[in-house]
Design an enzyme around this catalytic site. Sequence first.
Site, mmCIF file in Angstrom:
data_model
loop_
_atom_site.group_PDB
_atom_site.id
_atom_site.type_symbol
_atom_site.label_atom_id
_atom_site.label_comp_id
_atom_site.label_asym_id
_atom_site.label_seq_id
_atom_site.Cartn_x
_atom_site.Cartn_y
_atom_site.Cartn_z
ATOM 1 N N LYS A 1 -10.688 -0.476 10.224
ATOM 2 C CA LYS A 1 -10.731 -1.695 9.410
ATOM 3 C C LYS A 1 -11.073 -2.927 10.256
ATOM 4 O O LYS A 1 -11.117 -4.042 9.743
ATOM 5 C CB LYS A 1 -9.402 -1.892 8.685
ATOM 6 C CG LYS A 1 -9.091 -0.783 7.675
ATOM 7 C CD LYS A 1 -7.808 -1.045 6.924
ATOM 8 C CE LYS A 1 -7.394 0.163 6.092
ATOM 9 N NZ LYS A 1 -8.325 0.437 4.972
ATOM 10 N N ASP B 1 2.890 -4.224 8.218
ATOM 11 C CA ASP B 1 1.642 -3.486 8.038
ATOM 12 C C ASP B 1 0.498 -4.478 8.223
ATOM 13 O O ASP B 1 0.227 -5.303 7.352
ATOM 14 C CB ASP B 1 1.623 -2.866 6.636
ATOM 15 C CG ASP B 1 0.283 -2.243 6.270
ATOM 16 O OD1 ASP B 1 -0.666 -2.318 7.072
ATOM 17 O OD2 ASP B 1 0.174 -1.696 5.154
ATOM 18 N N HIS C 1 0.859 -1.178 0.000
ATOM 19 C CA HIS C 1 0.000 0.000 0.000
ATOM 20 C C HIS C 1 0.901 1.236 0.000
ATOM 21 O O HIS C 1 2.007 1.207 0.530
ATOM 22 C CB HIS C 1 -0.870 -0.030 1.262
ATOM 23 C CG HIS C 1 -1.954 0.984 1.320
ATOM 24 N ND1 HIS C 1 -1.711 2.309 1.630
ATOM 25 C CD2 HIS C 1 -3.303 0.889 1.142
ATOM 26 C CE1 HIS C 1 -2.850 2.979 1.625
ATOM 27 N NE2 HIS C 1 -3.839 2.142 1.328
ATOM 28 N N GLN D 1 -4.764 -4.979 7.158
ATOM 29 C CA GLN D 1 -5.735 -5.896 6.544
ATOM 30 C C GLN D 1 -5.763 -7.265 7.214
ATOM 31 O O GLN D 1 -6.473 -8.161 6.750
ATOM 32 C CB GLN D 1 -5.414 -6.071 5.053
ATOM 33 C CG GLN D 1 -5.507 -4.798 4.248
ATOM 34 C CD GLN D 1 -6.921 -4.255 4.156
ATOM 35 O OE1 GLN D 1 -7.888 -4.990 4.304
ATOM 36 N NE2 GLN D 1 -7.047 -2.964 3.914
ATOM 37 N N CYS E 1 -4.681 2.351 -3.863
ATOM 38 C CA CYS E 1 -3.437 2.852 -3.249
ATOM 39 C C CYS E 1 -2.282 1.872 -3.443
ATOM 40 O O CYS E 1 -1.412 1.732 -2.575
ATOM 41 C CB CYS E 1 -3.631 3.165 -1.767
ATOM 42 S SG CYS E 1 -4.738 4.547 -1.459
#
Length: 383
Positions: A203, A177, A100, A180, A341
Amino acid sequence: MVYFDNAATTQKPKEVIEAIVKYYETENANVHRGVHYLSQQATRSFEKVREKTARFVNAGSNCEIIFTRGTTEAINLVASSFGKKFLNKGDEILVSEMEHHSNLVPWQNICEEKQAKLRVIPITDAGELDMQAFERLLTQKTRLVAIAHVSNTLGTINPVKEIVAKCHLQNIPVLVDGAQAVAHMKVDVQDLDCDFYTLSGHKMYGPMGIGCLYGKEKWLNALPPYQFGGEMIQTVTFDKTTYNELPYKFEAGTPNVADTVGFGAAIDYLTETGLENIGAYENELLRYATEKLLQIIGLKIIGTSNHKAAVISFVMDKIHPYDAGMILDRMGIAVRTGHHCTQPLMDRFEIPGTIRASFSLYNTKEEIDCLVEGVQKVKEMLG
């Protein structure tokens, strides 16, 4: 309405909304600085969420949880602070081709500033990391590896634990990261052994504008502050300022207390529902949707790893994703269209963008049937 834009943001349970309302109605005060009742109560509620978050990701200590506005700010914090102290001319930062922009641009920026180099791990046509290329890219010049746990575009679940182990053999820290990942699977940062892990509340059924950075205590102590003022201060004179202890060293200014309380309610919601239950159900939706969509002639799924979260990105012959998305919206079906993104990833597959359907625990197979019917109608209209 059929809502399949969960990778962008999830809808909020009533428990989350009620927690925010209750805070503003009964506890609203600034935290940490007051001796009066409301301030003390707000501080207890705020710090209780830090404890919940530490348990949720199995941090070694509450002080390893730094509240931020979300994953983007958390990554920027590490990129700025780590780069300022540990990055020099000729050094290298390693990211992947599926990142991302939030896990790419901050590193790109600090590399430009410090005259370091950004190196990129390539991916396969299936959307998986080329692990042999990754190992070749790890050198004595590598100062940090920043990698997505789950790709927001491809759905690929990366072998983070293996990546961390290989990096640590060469004393290279790893930032993951996790934006998600945390709403779809159990995350144990001590088991992964990652040095930094980032996540966003919105999220994972929580409010927008709140998230956190997990960092190993040794690294957080070694990094300089990212922003200045407010709670991160210990003493101030015109000659010198000293900084607060962890975690407050990285939490400048008045925090987002109400949404932090809502974030805590979202963690409770996920914990009570059970991440194993959520993951199993979403995997069932993913299998069902993949099978149904692949029956549509001219439709191609981008990202076909055997290890995926509940995300399907696809393209259709001679139909632009934006056009498809607009027609689906008229049918009451919300999907995300564009580059998500991840523009370099789109360049890798030589496409302008994809149509992305991302699933959550409140979605159903009947809604997937609506999506399939809608995509078929788009094909009839534009194909």
